[in-house]
Design a protein around this motif. Structure first.
Motif, mmCIF file in Angstrom:
data_model
loop_
_atom_site.group_PDB
_atom_site.id
_atom_site.type_symbol
_atom_site.label_atom_id
_atom_site.label_comp_id
_atom_site.label_asym_id
_atom_site.label_seq_id
_atom_site.Cartn_x
_atom_site.Cartn_y
_atom_site.Cartn_z
ATOM 1 N N ASP A 1 44.164 36.840 12.501
ATOM 2 C CA ASP A 1 43.857 37.481 11.228
ATOM 3 C C ASP A 1 43.763 39.002 11.343
ATOM 4 N N GLY A 2 44.076 39.545 12.523
ATOM 5 C CA GLY A 2 44.059 40.992 12.720
ATOM 6 C C GLY A 2 42.754 41.542 13.233
ATOM 7 N N THR A 3 41.739 40.707 13.402
ATOM 8 C CA THR A 3 40.457 41.161 13.939
ATOM 9 C C THR A 3 40.621 41.573 15.399
ATOM 10 N N ILE A 4 40.006 42.715 15.748
ATOM 11 C CA ILE A 4 40.068 43.212 17.121
ATOM 12 C C ILE A 4 38.693 43.078 17.756
ATOM 13 N N THR A 5 38.619 42.421 18.919
ATOM 14 C CA THR A 5 37.366 42.197 19.629
ATOM 15 C C THR A 5 37.403 42.913 20.970
ATOM 16 N N LYS A 6 36.352 43.669 21.269
ATOM 17 C CA LYS A 6 36.255 44.346 22.564
ATOM 18 C C LYS A 6 35.857 43.333 23.626
ATOM 19 N N CYS A 7 36.602 43.282 24.722
ATOM 20 C CA CYS A 7 36.332 42.338 25.808
ATOM 21 C C CYS A 7 36.352 43.083 27.140
ATOM 22 N N VAL A 8 35.237 43.047 27.853
ATOM 23 C CA VAL A 8 35.105 43.759 29.119
ATOM 24 C C VAL A 8 35.430 42.814 30.272
ATOM 25 N N ALA A 9 36.090 43.332 31.293
ATOM 26 C CA ALA A 9 36.468 42.521 32.446
ATOM 27 C C ALA A 9 35.237 41.891 33.074
ATOM 28 N N SER A 10 35.304 40.577 33.311
ATOM 29 C CA SER A 10 34.175 39.865 33.915
ATOM 30 C C SER A 10 34.304 39.760 35.424
ATOM 31 N N SER A 11 35.523 39.814 35.913
ATOM 32 C CA SER A 11 35.749 39.834 37.355
ATOM 33 C C SER A 11 37.068 40.531 37.630
ATOM 34 N N ILE A 12 37.158 41.177 38.795
ATOM 35 C CA ILE A 12 38.349 41.948 39.155
ATOM 36 C C ILE A 12 38.745 41.606 40.579
ATOM 37 N N ASN A 13 40.037 41.386 40.770
ATOM 38 C CA ASN A 13 40.577 41.168 42.102
ATOM 39 C C ASN A 13 41.865 41.970 42.222
ATOM 40 N N GLY A 14 41.714 43.281 42.461
ATOM 41 C CA GLY A 14 42.875 44.161 42.593
ATOM 42 C C GLY A 14 43.700 44.208 41.330
ATOM 43 N N PRO A 15 44.931 43.689 41.379
ATOM 44 C CA PRO A 15 45.809 43.752 40.206
ATOM 45 C C PRO A 15 45.504 42.695 39.153
ATOM 46 N N TYR A 16 44.497 41.846 39.398
ATOM 47 C CA TYR A 16 44.168 40.780 38.458
ATOM 48 C C TYR A 16 42.734 40.944 37.957
ATOM 49 N N ALA A 17 42.502 40.495 36.737
ATOM 50 C CA ALA A 17 41.162 40.554 36.155
ATOM 51 C C ALA A 17 40.979 39.379 35.210
ATOM 52 N N SER A 18 39.709 39.027 34.942
ATOM 53 C CA SER A 18 39.399 37.959 33.996
ATOM 54 C C SER A 18 38.653 38.534 32.809
ATOM 55 N N PHE A 19 38.951 38.022 31.622
ATOM 56 C CA PHE A 19 38.310 38.456 30.392
ATOM 57 C C PHE A 19 37.952 37.224 29.569
ATOM 58 N N SER A 20 36.851 37.300 28.822
ATOM 59 C CA SER A 20 36.513 36.270 27.843
ATOM 60 C C SER A 20 36.942 36.772 26.477
ATOM 61 N N VAL A 21 37.891 36.063 25.859
ATOM 62 C CA VAL A 21 38.464 36.492 24.578
ATOM 63 C C VAL A 21 38.286 35.384 23.555
ATOM 64 N N PRO A 22 38.321 35.709 22.248
ATOM 65 C CA PRO A 22 38.252 34.666 21.212
ATOM 66 C C PRO A 22 39.384 33.653 21.372
ATOM 67 N N THR A 23 39.115 32.405 21.033
ATOM 68 C CA THR A 23 40.113 31.349 21.226
ATOM 69 C C THR A 23 41.345 31.519 20.344
ATOM 70 N N ASP A 24 41.214 32.301 19.247
ATOM 71 C CA ASP A 24 42.372 32.514 18.383
ATOM 72 C C ASP A 24 43.103 33.817 18.698
ATOM 73 N N THR A 25 42.915 34.338 19.904
ATOM 74 C CA THR A 25 43.579 35.578 20.320
ATOM 75 C C THR A 25 45.094 35.376 20.379
ATOM 76 N N ALA A 26 45.826 36.339 19.831
ATOM 77 C CA ALA A 26 47.288 36.295 19.876
ATOM 78 C C ALA A 26 47.835 37.369 20.821
ATOM 79 N N TYR A 27 47.238 38.583 20.753
ATOM 80 C CA TYR A 27 47.679 39.700 21.569
ATOM 81 C C TYR A 27 46.456 40.412 22.154
ATOM 82 N N ALA A 28 46.712 41.300 23.097
ATOM 83 C CA ALA A 28 45.648 42.141 23.631
ATOM 84 C C ALA A 28 46.247 43.486 24.021
ATOM 85 N N PHE A 29 45.410 44.514 24.007
ATOM 86 C CA PHE A 29 45.881 45.840 24.401
ATOM 87 C C PHE A 29 44.820 46.538 25.232
ATOM 88 N N TYR A 30 45.270 47.470 26.065
ATOM 89 C CA TYR A 30 44.394 48.310 26.875
ATOM 90 C C TYR A 30 44.850 49.750 26.698
#
Length: 210
Positions: A43-72
């Protein structure tokens, strides 16, 4: 409150797509603690999501289940238009280089991803401009200016086209009031006569001359 799910974030090229450049490690770029992405729902809503874990070139994020895209990087000023698929964003015209191993405008490496399953595969939307300097001086300021009559922007407002699925595209704006043909950095970096110091700047994608 939206239901959240954990996703993994990676990029297309391990060697040249991240958020923080580590200059003394062969130009390696990795995620950093505190990095935040903007998760875009259907629906176009943008949610801020901070990295929960980082392993070099990879990271984990908790995002809404209806997420379609993400940007940094996340910005509370970014707006997504569901009808056109365009996301507004901006590149800073004035940056501070911290003088340590990270020598570019950190936190502005614009990237986008299309959520597939539980994976966000980010792609870079801008380019890196490298300046290599030698000497005995300490660099305090670096100013870049584009003298093109076309007034091609080096910084300022732009849009990201997400309508083409996995091929996002960043386009700098044409409005002189919101875009700038200059990029200015302040820093305190001591140069060396024997080894060049690299300074990296994030710029809109196109061919640059002179």
């Amino acid at each position: 409150v939206k239901e959240l799910m954990e996703v993994s974030a990676s990029l297309e090229y391990d060697e040249d797509s991240r958020t923080t450049l580590i200059d003394n490690d062969g130009g390696k770029i990795e995620w950093s603690e505190g990095d935040a992405i903007g998760a875009i729902s259907a629906d176009g809503t943008i949610t801020k999501c901070v990295a929960s874990s980082i392993n070099g070139p990879y990271a984990s994020f908790s995002v809404p289940t209806d997420t379609a895209y993400a940007f940094y990087p996340y910005s509370d000023k970014s707006i997504f238009d569901t009808e056109t698929g365009l996301l507004s964003h901006s590149l800073g015209s004035s940056v501070t280089l911290d003088g340590s191993n990270r020598v570019f405008n950190d936190g502005e490496n614009v990237m986008c991803a299309h959520l597939q399953g539980n994976t966000l595969s980010f792609k870079n939307l801008c380019g890196f401009l490298e300046i290599r300097l030698k000497g005995a001086q300490t660099v305090k300021h670096i100013a870049l200016r584009n003298d093109s009559n076309l007034y091609d922007a080096l910084s300022g407002a732009g849009t990201i086209d997400l309508s083409n699925g996995d091929e996002p595209k960043f386009t700098a704006g044409k409005d002189h009031a919101s875009t700038f043909n200059s990029l200015y950095a302040t820093c305190s970096v001591a140069l060396s006569n024997s080894k060049a110091t690299s300074f990296y700047f994030i710029v809109p994608p196109r061919t640059y001359k002179n």
